[in-house]
Write an enzyme that holds these catalytic residues in place. Structure first.
Site, PDB file in Angstrom:
ATOM      1  N   LEU A  86      -3.583  36.971  -6.618  1.00  0.00           N
ATOM      2  CA  LEU A  86      -3.481  36.879  -8.071  1.00  0.00           C
ATOM      3  C   LEU A  86      -2.708  38.113  -8.508  1.00  0.00           C
ATOM      4  O   LEU A  86      -2.917  39.212  -7.981  1.00  0.00           O
ATOM      5  CB  LEU A  86      -4.865  36.877  -8.730  1.00  0.00           C
ATOM      6  CG  LEU A  86      -5.701  35.604  -8.634  1.00  0.00           C
ATOM      7  CD1 LEU A  86      -7.051  35.819  -9.321  1.00  0.00           C
ATOM      8  CD2 LEU A  86      -4.988  34.423  -9.265  1.00  0.00           C
ATOM      9  N   ASP A  87      -1.815  37.965  -9.477  1.00  0.00           N
ATOM     10  CA  ASP A  87      -1.024  39.090  -9.948  1.00  0.00           C
ATOM     11  C   ASP A  87      -1.924  40.210 -10.465  1.00  0.00           C
ATOM     12  O   ASP A  87      -3.058  39.977 -10.883  1.00  0.00           O
ATOM     13  CB  ASP A  87      -0.074  38.650 -11.070  1.00  0.00           C
ATOM     14  CG  ASP A  87       0.924  37.603 -10.596  1.00  0.00           C
ATOM     15  OD1 ASP A  87       1.311  37.661  -9.423  1.00  0.00           O
ATOM     16  OD2 ASP A  87       1.285  36.729 -11.409  1.00  0.00           O
ATOM     17  N   TYR A  88      -1.389  41.403 -10.483  1.00  0.00           N
ATOM     18  CA  TYR A  88      -2.085  42.605 -10.946  1.00  0.00           C
ATOM     19  C   TYR A  88      -2.714  42.395 -12.325  1.00  0.00           C
ATOM     20  O   TYR A  88      -3.862  42.773 -12.563  1.00  0.00           O
ATOM     21  CB  TYR A  88      -1.073  43.761 -10.983  1.00  0.00           C
ATOM     22  CG  TYR A  88      -1.628  45.092 -11.424  1.00  0.00           C
ATOM     23  CD1 TYR A  88      -2.412  45.852 -10.563  1.00  0.00           C
ATOM     24  CD2 TYR A  88      -1.336  45.603 -12.693  1.00  0.00           C
ATOM     25  CE1 TYR A  88      -2.905  47.095 -10.951  1.00  0.00           C
ATOM     26  CE2 TYR A  88      -1.828  46.843 -13.096  1.00  0.00           C
ATOM     27  CZ  TYR A  88      -2.613  47.585 -12.215  1.00  0.00           C
ATOM     28  OH  TYR A  88      -3.101  48.808 -12.605  1.00  0.00           O
ATOM     29  N   THR A 127      -3.439  39.519 -13.739  1.00  0.00           N
ATOM     30  CA  THR A 127      -4.171  38.251 -13.839  1.00  0.00           C
ATOM     31  C   THR A 127      -5.587  38.422 -13.307  1.00  0.00           C
ATOM     32  O   THR A 127      -5.800  39.026 -12.260  1.00  0.00           O
ATOM     33  CB  THR A 127      -3.453  37.151 -13.039  1.00  0.00           C
ATOM     34  OG1 THR A 127      -2.131  36.984 -13.561  1.00  0.00           O
ATOM     35  CG2 THR A 127      -4.197  35.824 -13.125  1.00  0.00           C
TER      36      THR A 127
END
Length: 246
Positions: free
Chosen positions: A105-107, A109
């Protein structure tokens, strides 16, 4: 009966040390030994009788473990970060096994991410054809129309990369604040995919959260909480992925 042999990089990945691609790099860099000898040949096959060392650490076959984490925003989906930022494994300090996140998961998100030491299980879930639903909730700046959301389902090409959503629907809209809550369903999760798709439509994302992964959800958890998966949950995920891989 002959001992079954498998490629060295697969054995390393399945032991939960690292990804298969990174294992190949470690082999080529001379950081892997088999029975005391440095191995640089990617085609090398080993059996369970062979002693494998990765960067000086003996490879031991751990019992598989599976965890669900509610990842907060501002956390890296990795086991370590060269900039010293918080990583997902920091939230499972009691776990002795060598776990790693399945996908990322993105930073910025938050939401549901799985961690395991079972490389085979991770590879199965990350297979491009597995078609396991991942459900996200996005808060956008601006309110997209039905026609614009349809474009996400039809698919768009950004920087030479094709991206599409399985489903995208408006949950609610605030005309005064000019914001919207959108539910997005993905099967694959390319780097910053949802953010890129909405930015392409002209609706930057303010917040993004993954709420479901297959049949799993965040019920009863707060950001930073984690729990082990139940055996039937692991079995359901495996069956779901295997069913869709042709």
């Amino acid at each position: 009966m002959m001992e079954k042999k498998e490629r060295l990089q697969k054995v390393i990945a399945n032991a939960g040390v690292t990804s298969r691609r990174k294992a190949e790099t470690l082999i080529e860099d001379g950081k892997v030994k088999v029975n005391g000898e440095v191995i640089r040949e990617l085609g090398t096959k080993v059996s369970s009788n062979d002693e494998v060392e990765v960067e000086g650490v003996p490879l031991t076959k751990e019992a598989p473990v599976y965890y669900l984490l509610y990842k907060p925003r501002g956390v890296i989906s990795s086991v370590k970060d060269d900039k010293g930022r918080k990583v997902v494994t920091d939230y499972l300090p009691e776990v002795e096994e060598r776990i790693f996140p399945i996908g990322r998961l993105d930073y910025d998100t938050s939401g549901l991410i799985l961690l395991t030491n079972d490389g085979e299980f991770a590879n199965l879930l990350m297979h491009p054809k597995h078609e396991v639903d991942k459900i996200y909730i996005a808060k956008t700046k601006g309110i997209p129309s039905k026609e614009q959301l349809l474009k996400l389902k039809q698919g768009i090409t950004l920087d030479g990369e094709y991206m599409k959503a399985v489903h995208a629907k408006l949950v609610s809209a605030d005309s005064k604040k000019n914001t919207a809550i959108i539910q997005v369903v993905l099967h694959e999760g390319k780097n910053r995919q949802i953010r890129k798709m909405f930015e392409n439509l002209g609706f930057p994302i303010d917040k993004l959260k993954r709420e479901k992964y297959g049949q799993l959800d965040l019920k009863g958890l707060n950001a930073g909480d984690c729990r082990p998966l139940k055996p039937h949950e692991v079995k359901q995920l495996r069956q779901l992925a295997e069913k869709n891989v042709k």
